[in-house]
Design an enzyme around this catalytic site. Structure first.
Site, PDB file in Angstrom:
ATOM      1  N   ALA A  37       2.909  -2.222   4.133  1.00  0.00           N
ATOM      2  CA  ALA A  37       2.675  -1.181   5.131  1.00  0.00           C
ATOM      3  C   ALA A  37       2.274  -1.907   6.411  1.00  0.00           C
ATOM      4  O   ALA A  37       1.538  -2.891   6.360  1.00  0.00           O
ATOM      5  CB  ALA A  37       1.555  -0.272   4.664  1.00  0.00           C
ATOM      6  N   HIS A  49      -6.791   4.504   6.902  1.00  0.00           N
ATOM      7  CA  HIS A  49      -6.136   4.093   5.654  1.00  0.00           C
ATOM      8  C   HIS A  49      -5.399   5.271   4.998  1.00  0.00           C
ATOM      9  O   HIS A  49      -4.338   5.084   4.403  1.00  0.00           O
ATOM     10  CB  HIS A  49      -7.181   3.504   4.701  1.00  0.00           C
ATOM     11  CG  HIS A  49      -6.602   2.851   3.473  1.00  0.00           C
ATOM     12  ND1 HIS A  49      -5.700   1.806   3.537  1.00  0.00           N
ATOM     13  CD2 HIS A  49      -6.769   3.097   2.159  1.00  0.00           C
ATOM     14  CE1 HIS A  49      -5.361   1.443   2.310  1.00  0.00           C
ATOM     15  NE2 HIS A  49      -5.993   2.218   1.452  1.00  0.00           N
ATOM     16  N   MET A  64      -1.615  -6.919   7.253  1.00  0.00           N
ATOM     17  CA  MET A  64      -2.653  -7.796   6.696  1.00  0.00           C
ATOM     18  C   MET A  64      -2.241  -8.444   5.373  1.00  0.00           C
ATOM     19  O   MET A  64      -3.105  -8.782   4.561  1.00  0.00           O
ATOM     20  CB  MET A  64      -3.937  -6.984   6.466  1.00  0.00           C
ATOM     21  CG  MET A  64      -4.441  -6.238   7.685  1.00  0.00           C
ATOM     22  SD  MET A  64      -5.874  -5.237   7.250  1.00  0.00           S
ATOM     23  CE  MET A  64      -5.969  -4.150   8.693  1.00  0.00           C
ATOM     24  N   SER A  65      -0.957  -8.588   5.151  1.00  0.00           N
ATOM     25  CA  SER A  65      -0.528  -9.166   3.861  1.00  0.00           C
ATOM     26  C   SER A  65       0.723 -10.016   4.071  1.00  0.00           C
ATOM     27  O   SER A  65       1.023 -10.426   5.188  1.00  0.00           O
ATOM     28  CB  SER A  65      -0.235  -8.040   2.864  1.00  0.00           C
ATOM     29  OG  SER A  65       0.900  -7.305   3.273  1.00  0.00           O
ATOM     30  N   HIS A  67      -3.705   0.351  -4.570  1.00  0.00           N
ATOM     31  CA  HIS A  67      -3.129  -0.828  -5.216  1.00  0.00           C
ATOM     32  C   HIS A  67      -3.584  -0.866  -6.665  1.00  0.00           C
ATOM     33  O   HIS A  67      -4.765  -0.998  -6.942  1.00  0.00           O
ATOM     34  CB  HIS A  67      -3.630  -2.121  -4.568  1.00  0.00           C
ATOM     35  CG  HIS A  67      -3.043  -2.413  -3.245  1.00  0.00           C
ATOM     36  ND1 HIS A  67      -1.950  -3.216  -3.068  1.00  0.00           N
ATOM     37  CD2 HIS A  67      -3.396  -2.009  -2.022  1.00  0.00           C
ATOM     38  CE1 HIS A  67      -1.661  -3.292  -1.789  1.00  0.00           C
ATOM     39  NE2 HIS A  67      -2.526  -2.562  -1.130  1.00  0.00           N
ATOM     40  N   SER A 107       0.829  -1.217   0.000  1.00  0.00           N
ATOM     41  CA  SER A 107       0.000   0.000   0.000  1.00  0.00           C
ATOM     42  C   SER A 107       0.856   1.256   0.000  1.00  0.00           C
ATOM     43  O   SER A 107       1.719   1.424   0.863  1.00  0.00           O
ATOM     44  CB  SER A 107      -0.866   0.075   1.259  1.00  0.00           C
ATOM     45  OG  SER A 107      -1.674  -1.040   1.360  1.00  0.00           O
ATOM     46  N   HIS A 120      -5.436  -9.457  -1.062  1.00  0.00           N
ATOM     47  CA  HIS A 120      -5.519  -9.682   0.379  1.00  0.00           C
ATOM     48  C   HIS A 120      -6.688 -10.601   0.689  1.00  0.00           C
ATOM     49  O   HIS A 120      -7.735 -10.536   0.043  1.00  0.00           O
ATOM     50  CB  HIS A 120      -5.737  -8.363   1.115  1.00  0.00           C
ATOM     51  CG  HIS A 120      -4.707  -7.319   0.815  1.00  0.00           C
ATOM     52  ND1 HIS A 120      -4.772  -6.511  -0.301  1.00  0.00           N
ATOM     53  CD2 HIS A 120      -3.587  -6.959   1.484  1.00  0.00           C
ATOM     54  CE1 HIS A 120      -3.734  -5.691  -0.304  1.00  0.00           C
ATOM     55  NE2 HIS A 120      -2.996  -5.939   0.768  1.00  0.00           N
ATOM     56  N   TYR A 126      -8.655 -10.334   3.132  1.00  0.00           N
ATOM     57  CA  TYR A 126      -9.846  -9.589   3.574  1.00  0.00           C
ATOM     58  C   TYR A 126     -10.702  -9.098   2.412  1.00  0.00           C
ATOM     59  O   TYR A 126     -11.849  -8.726   2.600  1.00  0.00           O
ATOM     60  CB  TYR A 126      -9.474  -8.404   4.489  1.00  0.00           C
ATOM     61  CG  TYR A 126      -8.596  -7.350   3.855  1.00  0.00           C
ATOM     62  CD1 TYR A 126      -9.107  -6.446   2.931  1.00  0.00           C
ATOM     63  CD2 TYR A 126      -7.251  -7.259   4.183  1.00  0.00           C
ATOM     64  CE1 TYR A 126      -8.292  -5.480   2.345  1.00  0.00           C
ATOM     65  CE2 TYR A 126      -6.437  -6.307   3.613  1.00  0.00           C
ATOM     66  CZ  TYR A 126      -6.956  -5.421   2.694  1.00  0.00           C
ATOM     67  OH  TYR A 126      -6.151  -4.485   2.115  1.00  0.00           O
ATOM     68  N   GLU A 127     -10.127  -9.093   1.209  1.00  0.00           N
ATOM     69  CA  GLU A 127     -10.917  -8.664   0.054  1.00  0.00           C
ATOM     70  C   GLU A 127     -11.936  -9.742  -0.336  1.00  0.00           C
ATOM     71  O   GLU A 127     -12.807  -9.490  -1.167  1.00  0.00           O
ATOM     72  CB  GLU A 127      -9.998  -8.381  -1.138  1.00  0.00           C
ATOM     73  CG  GLU A 127      -9.121  -7.152  -0.947  1.00  0.00           C
ATOM     74  CD  GLU A 127      -8.148  -6.966  -2.099  1.00  0.00           C
ATOM     75  OE1 GLU A 127      -8.533  -6.337  -3.089  1.00  0.00           O
ATOM     76  OE2 GLU A 127      -7.002  -7.449  -1.997  1.00  0.00           O
ATOM     77  N   ASN A 175       2.063   3.622  10.912  1.00  0.00           N
ATOM     78  CA  ASN A 175       1.258   4.162  12.021  1.00  0.00           C
ATOM     79  C   ASN A 175       1.573   3.383  13.292  1.00  0.00           C
ATOM     80  O   ASN A 175       2.130   2.282  13.234  1.00  0.00           O
ATOM     81  CB  ASN A 175      -0.235   4.007  11.693  1.00  0.00           C
ATOM     82  CG  ASN A 175      -0.618   2.552  11.423  1.00  0.00           C
ATOM     83  OD1 ASN A 175      -0.362   2.031  10.332  1.00  0.00           O
ATOM     84  ND2 ASN A 175      -1.160   1.903  12.414  1.00  0.00           N
TER      85      ASN A 175
HETATM   86  N1  HPA Z   1      -2.714  -2.896  11.511  1.00  0.00           N
HETATM   87  C1  HPA Z   1      -2.832  -3.805  10.527  1.00  0.00           C
HETATM   88  N2  HPA Z   1      -2.422  -3.603   9.283  1.00  0.00           N
HETATM   89  C2  HPA Z   1      -1.863  -2.422   8.993  1.00  0.00           C
HETATM   90  C3  HPA Z   1      -1.709  -1.410   9.965  1.00  0.00           C
HETATM   91  C4  HPA Z   1      -2.159  -1.672  11.294  1.00  0.00           C
HETATM   92  O1  HPA Z   1      -2.060  -0.830  12.215  1.00  0.00           O
HETATM   93  N3  HPA Z   1      -1.103  -0.364   9.354  1.00  0.00           N
HETATM   94  C5  HPA Z   1      -0.892  -0.732   8.065  1.00  0.00           C
HETATM   95  N4  HPA Z   1      -1.366  -1.965   7.834  1.00  0.00           N
END
Ligand code: HPA
Length: 273
Positions: free
Chosen positions: A113, A247, A211-212, A61, A30, A83, A85-86, A235
């Site tokens: 990310a 996001h 998440m990847s 993406h 991302s 992903h 989750y998609e 973050n």
């Molecule tokens: N949690 C999960 N996935 C992420 C995060 C997060 O804080 N930041 C970027 N991808």
């Protein structure tokens, strides 16, 4: 048609479009798509053209397989990934990596990310992935094993190649880039974590969470690829700061961290034998 036949069909399509199959594939996470702009002599394939390839749905993406020269070395860059989750199955999430295995690509650099679970890892930091933790029950290797790629029970003692990590540290030192190293904790999302989950992940030994990456790395390892993983801390995890995780922040900080990521990846690729 079984999964291996679908993979072979996609790989045949890719092989017919590119006269040269590179040694490296780089997967961009991302907000990290900027690396693709550094490529010279590019040739682009939209994922939608390739038989059986899924199409990404997440903002930030794009769905393109690019072949190009990076510091004089031919590479594939995957701009956009899939992903869980998609709504994709694990087989779909890892489909492109299995195509790369089928094409004979030997090395994978995977970027993502990630949120920090430990105050030593701050937004904007790059973290080399030393190892990962996945407690989620599904696996891309669940179901009939594809013996063509690797054994039923595969070894996971060096999923993120020590040799590649050593080189990455040398490159970071030369470029004066602060490169941390740590453990990536896989969560399927799409919700960001609760504050309690972030505390649990920290207790379990994770340094960042995302998440990847992990499904792709499992399959790459199964097929014998050398893997290098780099997480861009975008973050602080929920509860570590007062701020909510969003996001937009992930994309913005990902782009800023990309300024160090791009020269680092270039250096690694150019020096890898
Ligand atoms: N949690 C999960 N996935 C992420 C995060 C997060 O804080 N930041 C970027 N991808």
């Amino acid at each position: 048609m079984n999964e291996l036949e679908r993979i072979a069909s996609a790989a045949d399509y890719i092989r017919a479009k590119y006269e040269q199959i590179p040694d490296f594939v780089i997967v961009l996470g991302s907000g990290l798509g900027g690396l693709a702009d550094q490529l010279k002599n590019t040739k682009v394939l939209d994922y939608s053209e390739i038989p059986y390839f899924p199409e990404p749905t997440v903002e930030g993406h794009q769905g393109r397989l690019i072949s190009g020269d990076l510091k004089g070395k031919r590479v594939f860059v995957m701009q956009g990934r899939f992903h869980y989750y998609e709504g994709y199955s694990m087989d779909q999430v890892v489909f492109p990596i299995r195509c790369m295995l089928q094409l004979g690509v030997k090395n994978l650099i995977v970027t993502n990310a990630a949120g920090s679970v430990d105050v030593a890892y701050q937004p904007g930091d790059l973290m080399l992935i030393r190892d990962h933790i996945k407690l989620h029950g599904d696996s891309p290797l669940r179901g009939p094993n594809i013996d063509h790629f690797g054994p039923r029970f595969n070894d996971m003692s060096d999923p993120y190649s020590q040799k590649m990590r050593n080189l990455a540290h040398q490159c970071a030192e030369k470029l004066n880039i602060n490169l941390k190293e740590g453990v990536y904790f896989y969560m399927t999302g799409p919700s960001y974590e609760t504050a309690s989950e972030i505390r649990a992940i920290h207790l379990l030994g994770g340094h960042v969470v995302g998440m990847s990456t992990v499904p792709e790395v499992i399959v790459a390892t199964h097929g014998g690829m050398a893997v290098l993983g780099i997480a861009c801390v975008t973050n602080l995890g929920t509860g570590i700061s007062e701020l909510k995780v969003g996001h937009d922040e992930v994309i913005r900080t990902g782009k800023a961290a990309g300024e160090n990521l791009i020269p680092l990846v270039e250096e690694i690729v150019s020096r890898w034998e």
